[in-house]
Design a protein around this motif. Structure first.
Motif, short mmCIF file in Angstrom:
data_model
loop_
_atom_site.label_atom_id
_atom_site.label_comp_id
_atom_site.label_asym_id
_atom_site.label_seq_id
_atom_site.Cartn_x
_atom_site.Cartn_y
_atom_site.Cartn_z
N MET A 1 19.83 16.66 71.76
CA MET A 1 19.83 15.30 72.23
C MET A 1 19.65 14.37 71.03
O MET A 1 18.73 14.53 70.24
CB MET A 1 18.68 15.13 73.23
CG MET A 1 18.70 13.83 73.90
SD MET A 1 17.66 13.63 75.37
CE MET A 1 16.47 14.88 75.38
N GLY A 2 20.52 13.41 70.91
CA GLY A 2 20.48 12.50 69.78
C GLY A 2 19.38 11.47 69.89
O GLY A 2 18.75 11.30 70.93
N ARG A 3 19.16 10.79 68.78
CA ARG A 3 18.11 9.76 68.75
C ARG A 3 18.38 8.64 69.73
O ARG A 3 17.47 8.13 70.37
CB ARG A 3 18.04 9.16 67.33
CG ARG A 3 17.08 9.86 66.46
CD ARG A 3 16.89 9.06 65.21
NE ARG A 3 16.32 9.94 64.22
CZ ARG A 3 16.19 9.65 62.96
NH1 ARG A 3 16.63 8.50 62.50
NH2 ARG A 3 15.65 10.50 62.14
N ASN A 4 19.64 8.26 69.80
CA ASN A 4 20.00 7.15 70.69
C ASN A 4 19.66 7.47 72.13
O ASN A 4 19.16 6.61 72.86
CB ASN A 4 21.51 6.87 70.56
CG ASN A 4 21.79 5.44 70.25
OD1 ASN A 4 20.87 4.63 70.14
ND2 ASN A 4 23.05 5.11 70.12
N ARG A 5 19.95 8.69 72.54
CA ARG A 5 19.70 9.07 73.92
C ARG A 5 18.20 9.13 74.21
O ARG A 5 17.76 8.73 75.29
CB ARG A 5 20.34 10.42 74.20
CG ARG A 5 20.27 10.79 75.65
CD ARG A 5 21.20 11.89 75.96
NE ARG A 5 20.97 12.30 77.34
CZ ARG A 5 21.70 13.18 77.95
NH1 ARG A 5 22.70 13.74 77.34
NH2 ARG A 5 21.43 13.52 79.17
N ARG A 6 17.40 9.64 73.26
CA ARG A 6 15.95 9.68 73.44
C ARG A 6 15.38 8.27 73.55
O ARG A 6 14.49 8.00 74.36
CB ARG A 6 15.29 10.41 72.28
CG ARG A 6 15.09 11.87 72.58
CD ARG A 6 14.32 12.54 71.49
NE ARG A 6 15.29 13.23 70.65
CZ ARG A 6 15.18 13.46 69.37
NH1 ARG A 6 14.11 13.05 68.73
NH2 ARG A 6 16.10 14.08 68.69
N LYS A 7 15.89 7.39 72.72
CA LYS A 7 15.43 6.00 72.74
C LYS A 7 15.77 5.34 74.08
O LYS A 7 14.96 4.63 74.68
CB LYS A 7 16.10 5.24 71.60
CG LYS A 7 15.40 3.98 71.19
CD LYS A 7 16.07 3.43 69.95
CE LYS A 7 15.25 2.35 69.32
NZ LYS A 7 15.87 1.80 68.14
N LYS A 8 16.98 5.64 74.57
CA LYS A 8 17.42 5.08 75.84
C LYS A 8 16.56 5.60 76.99
O LYS A 8 16.18 4.84 77.89
CB LYS A 8 18.88 5.46 76.06
CG LYS A 8 19.60 4.66 77.09
CD LYS A 8 21.07 5.02 77.09
CE LYS A 8 21.85 4.11 78.00
NZ LYS A 8 23.27 4.43 78.03
#
Length: 109
Positions: A1-8
């Motif tokens: 899971m990418g950073r963007n998805r975790r942040k979202k």
């Protein structure tokens, strides 16, 4: 899971917890005039929490019957009794008993 998805996901969970808090405030304001609407607000808050895996805070969790999703107001929709080591909350809609422990030694000091 990418950073963007975790942040979202973190943003979505934060928003879900804010909505849960808001729905409980609305349920408290609405209970006197329209108890069915306050019960609906509580069931919506529980569904939001389950969908986004956000736990309902403990001070609000005590205000809900887990059996019938009723918003519990002492004297109106619930009965509260103090027992030796626990608080007994009875839902007047379905009759479910909920027990929450407390320590008498902490109360005396």
């Amino acid at each position: 899971m990418g950073r963007n998805r975790r942040k979202k996901k973190a943003i979505i969970r934060d928003l879900a917890s804010q909505r849960i808090e808001r729905l409980f405030k609305l349920a408290e304001l609405e209970h006197a005039s329209n108890p069915q609407r306050s019960n609906r607000y509580v069931s919506l808050a529980r569904k939001i929490g389950m969908r986004h895996r956000v736990s309902i805070p403990s001070h609000l969790r005590r205000r809900v019957c887990r059996c019938c999703d009723t918003f519990l107001v002492p004297g109106s929709s619930s009965r509260i009794r103090l027992r030796r080591n626990y608080i007994l909350i009875t839902c007047l809609n379905c009759g479910r008993h909920m027990r929450f422990p407390y320590d008498l030694k902490l109360e005396d000091s």
